[in-house]
Write a protein that holds these residues in place. Structure first.
Motif, PDB file in Angstrom:
ATOM      1  N   ARG A 144      33.678  39.547  33.532  1.00  3.94           N
ATOM      2  CA  ARG A 144      34.268  39.167  32.378  1.00  3.94           C
ATOM      3  C   ARG A 144      35.569  40.342  31.999  1.00  3.94           C
ATOM      4  N   GLN A 145      36.531  40.301  31.589  1.00  5.82           N
ATOM      5  CA  GLN A 145      37.689  40.987  31.246  1.00  5.82           C
ATOM      6  C   GLN A 145      38.129  40.806  29.760  1.00  5.82           C
TER       7      GLN A 145
ATOM      8  N   ASP B 181      43.830  36.990  33.050  1.00  5.23           N
ATOM      9  CA  ASP B 181      44.327  36.193  33.506  1.00  5.23           C
ATOM     10  C   ASP B 181      44.174  36.071  35.103  1.00  5.23           C
ATOM     11  N   PHE B 182      43.751  37.376  35.702  1.00  6.76           N
ATOM     12  CA  PHE B 182      43.171  37.301  37.194  1.00  6.76           C
ATOM     13  C   PHE B 182      41.899  36.883  37.250  1.00  6.76           C
TER      14      PHE B 182
ATOM     15  N   ALA C 287      49.220  33.143  43.978  1.00  5.02           N
ATOM     16  CA  ALA C 287      48.569  33.194  42.669  1.00  5.02           C
ATOM     17  C   ALA C 287      48.025  34.585  42.162  1.00  5.02           C
ATOM     18  N   PHE C 288      47.864  35.366  43.607  1.00  9.34           N
ATOM     19  CA  PHE C 288      47.393  36.763  43.307  1.00  9.34           C
ATOM     20  C   PHE C 288      48.523  37.862  43.111  1.00  9.34           C
ATOM     21  N   LYS C 289      50.035  37.427  43.113  1.00  4.18           N
ATOM     22  CA  LYS C 289      50.951  38.087  43.009  1.00  4.18           C
ATOM     23  C   LYS C 289      51.422  38.309  41.490  1.00  4.18           C
ATOM     24  N   MET C 290      51.073  39.479  41.154  1.00  3.79           N
ATOM     25  CA  MET C 290      51.125  39.933  39.736  1.00  3.79           C
ATOM     26  C   MET C 290      51.715  41.611  39.623  1.00  3.79           C
TER      27      MET C 290
ATOM     28  N   THR D 178      49.433  43.559  29.879  1.00  6.12           N
ATOM     29  CA  THR D 178      48.697  44.377  30.873  1.00  6.12           C
ATOM     30  C   THR D 178      47.323  43.810  30.829  1.00  6.12           C
ATOM     31  N   ILE D 179      46.723  43.954  29.446  1.00  6.93           N
ATOM     32  CA  ILE D 179      45.344  43.498  29.400  1.00  6.93           C
ATOM     33  C   ILE D 179      44.959  42.202  29.679  1.00  6.93           C
TER      34      ILE D 179
END
Length: 650
Positions: A540-541, A639-640, A581-584, A633-634
């Motif tokens: 969890r983030q 979202d990831f 989807a992984f490109k951030m 950023t947080i």
């Protein structure tokens, strides 16, 4: 220091042949009608008036302080009614309570005077501490609560402060400090609160400091990653001068540091030396200085219990025999042992930055709430009173803060103290946390196996390592499993084990958690495809999705970083439909310099999808204007955490 303060009080009181009349003995309720601006119509509650008065009273053989607090609050919502039906008393019910009264003014003009029988008691179940409060019945929207209390207490002249802002607006407030004309007090105001005015002969044979504030806005609440203590309006004061002796700038940094240095370095008695030598016989004594410092800290913390309120020790011998000590005797023990081994060290006096502000420009004992030791040759600190910390790690509330560093220098064969305010730096090489996660779908696409190795460093590791020594084995194992489930979305944990556990690993080794789990719970079927909630495997983030305009600067507990690598091994006949989807990429820049961010990317290697992301915060504080960058950023990490990928047949 306390002896010196008492001597000062005795000198002051000896100059008065008769008792002074106190200036607010007959202080009573206010009947002033306060006009309320329409802009406050939606506030839950409003402080109409708040007045704080301190009088320092001298009389033959006695010197004391009287504190008066007068508050008048408008209840403007159901929430405020609920919040104020218990009004807690910020003092004990003893002989030093001179006045304690309260009333409720209802909208229809009725006045309810609360009586002593309305004071109730409750006990905190955890701390067993007793609290007293007024039970306020009959509150309604539009009612006013007014209370006054006066307390007689030991004079606080070394430095004191008041918070002048709250979560509701304050329409009118004042502070008055009254003192005999032979004394001079100084003050400081913070974050927009007005400066105090010195008033000579404001009362017969007395001077005062007086300050008044009006229309103080409500302080923002619930702003995550902030330090309210640093930015809230405050007022501070201290005794600065005794006109009889001509001594000025009382309770300054240099005098305090000299007294403390001399006390800690005072030559031991024969009995103290003997007891100290006996104590050191049981300690390992490495020849390497760095290892020797570690050994000293570990040995003292295992054998001498820190007890803030322990007062039975008269000297160092008592502390060693009783095996517990308050901060004074504990710090003295460290100093004497460092001196015994000729270890160069500095005493560092400071505050916890999220609890008390260290102000170098207003020298007072308020700046000296806590103590560290600094070792210049090794460039690290020890926190003597914290059992769970081990050098080079110490509580991050002290780092990024000012501290008074007290070193020594010999002049003509005599050791003397030198005090200088400097910044306490964060421990080095303690910021990076790493995650290596392998998820294998090749045996069963509906029941993938996950193997994770998570390494926690520094202030992240302190949340785990001490428990190995503090919990019994079965409880510790249950606790570890609970932690492991946080990184498996409560899937079936098949195996888990930890490395580098226990107090002796703190600050020196990364705590590692190895997890093997079946993460079939993260897989669902969607037609002919499968959906894998891959983001869940990082745990969890934190989230910052609120839209409110930011008021306070962002302040972190410490700089930190995360490196995560996720390798997904697929059956030969499957591929990932949406790897993009992984490109951030989110950045935090200050004056063009990159100081934080979140980046994520992927690569395909045969039947493997390898995802790498980095999240880092190479700062402690940034202005509120930079909050949008920080927020994005947080939220990128959050979202990831929500990313799902689609596994489809080729």
């Amino acid at each position: 220091m306390k002896k010196q303060i008492i001597s000062l009080f005795l000198l002051i009181s000896s100059l008065f042949v008769q008792a002074q009349k106190t200036e607010f003995a007959s202080y009573s309720y206010s009947n002033e009608v306060v006009a309320i601006d329409k802009k406050y119509a939606n506030e839950e509650e409003i402080m109409l008036e708040k007045h704080i008065k301190n009088e320092f009273v001298a009389e033959p053989n006695n010197f004391y302080e009287i504190l008066l607090v007068h508050e008048k609050k408008l209840i403007n919502s159901d929430v405020a009614i609920e919040r104020n039906n218990k009004v807690y008393l910020p003092f004990q019910l003893d002989d030093d309570l001179l006045v304690n009264k309260m009333r409720v003014l209802l909208k229809n003009g009725k006045i309810i005077e609360l009586k002593e029988s309305d004071i109730k008691e409750e006990i905190d179940e955890q701390t067993k501490q007793k609290y007293h409060y007024f039970a306020v019945n009959g509150l309604e929207k539009g009612a006013i609560i007014e209370r006054i209390y006066q307390i007689k207490r030991f004079p606080d002249v070394t430095g004191n402060d008041y918070t002048m802002q709250s979560y509701f607006p304050i329409l009118k407030t004042s502070v008055e400090v009254i003192f005999p004309s032979i004394l001079v007090f100084s003050s400081a105001s913070y974050n927009g609160f007005p400066e105090a005015e010195f008033k000579e002969n404001s009362y017969p044979e007395k001077n005062s400091l007086y300050v008044e504030g009006r229309h103080i806005p409500a302080f923002p609440t619930n702003e995550k990653y902030s330090n309210p203590v640093k930015h809230i309006q405050r007022f501070a004061y201290k005794l600065n001068e005794n006109k009889v002796t001509g001594v000025r700038n009382l309770f300054n940094h240099q005098d305090f540091s000299k007294n403390l240095f001399d006390s800690y370095n005072k030559a031991l008695t024969k009995d103290e030396k003997k007891e100290l030598e006996r104590f050191l016989k049981g300690m390992q004594q490495p020849t390497n200085q760095r290892e020797l410092i570690f050994a000293i800290e570990n040995y003292i913390k295992k054998n001498i219990q820190y007890n803030k309120y322990f007062g039975a020790n008269e000297n160092l011998k008592d502390a060693l025999k009783n095996k517990q000590a308050n901060l004074f005797h504990l710090a003295k023990l460290y100093v004497q042992i460092f001196n015994h081994f000729n270890i160069n060290h500095e005493i560092v006096l400071t505050t916890e930055r999220f609890k008390k502000v260290f102000d170098p420009s207003f020298e007072s004992e308020m700046n000296f709430q806590d103590l560290l030791f600094y070792f210049p040759s090794e460039d690290f600190y020890i926190e003597p009173a914290a059992f769970i910390y081990r050098a080079p790690l110490f509580d991050d509330q002290f780092a990024g803060n000012h501290g008074l560093f007290i070193s020594s220098k010999e002049f003509g064969g005599i050791k003397a103290s030198i005090a200088k305010v400097k910044t306490i730096e964060f421990p080095k090489n303690q910021q990076l946390q790493t995650m290596t996660i392998d998820v294998d779908f090749t045996e069963d696409i509906t029941q993938p196996k996950m193997v994770s190795k998570i390494k926690f460093n520094g202030h992240e590791a302190i949340n785990f390592q001490p428990y190995k020594d503090l919990l019994d084995p079965s409880d510790y194992n249950e606790w570890l499993e609970m932690i492991a489930k946080n990184y498996t979305h409560n899937s079936t944990v098949e195996h888990f084990e930890a490395e580098n556990e226990g107090l002796e690993a703190v600050g020196k080794k990364q705590f590692a958690l190895n997890i093997t789990a079946n993460v079939g719970d993260l897989v669902s079927k969607a037609g002919n495809n499968y959906v894998f909630k891959v983001g869940e495997v990082i745990g969890r983030q934190a989230e910052l999705y609120e839209d409110k305009e930011r008021v306070l600067p962002v302040e972190l507990e410490n700089p930190h970083a995360y490196d995560r690598t996720i390798t997904i091994k697929l059956p030969e006949e499957y591929t990932v439909k949406n790897p993009e989807a992984f490109k951030m990429n989110f950045e935090i820049k200050q004056d063009g310099k990159l100081i934080g961010g979140f980046t994520s990317d992927y690569q395909l290697k045969g039947n493997q999808l390898i995802v790498e992301n980095k999240e880092w915060y190479d700062f402690v504080e940034i202005p509120a204007s930079m909050y949008p960058q920080f927020q994005k950023t947080i939220n990128a990490a959050a979202d990831f955490n929500k990313i799902s990928i689609i596994l489809e047949k080729k």
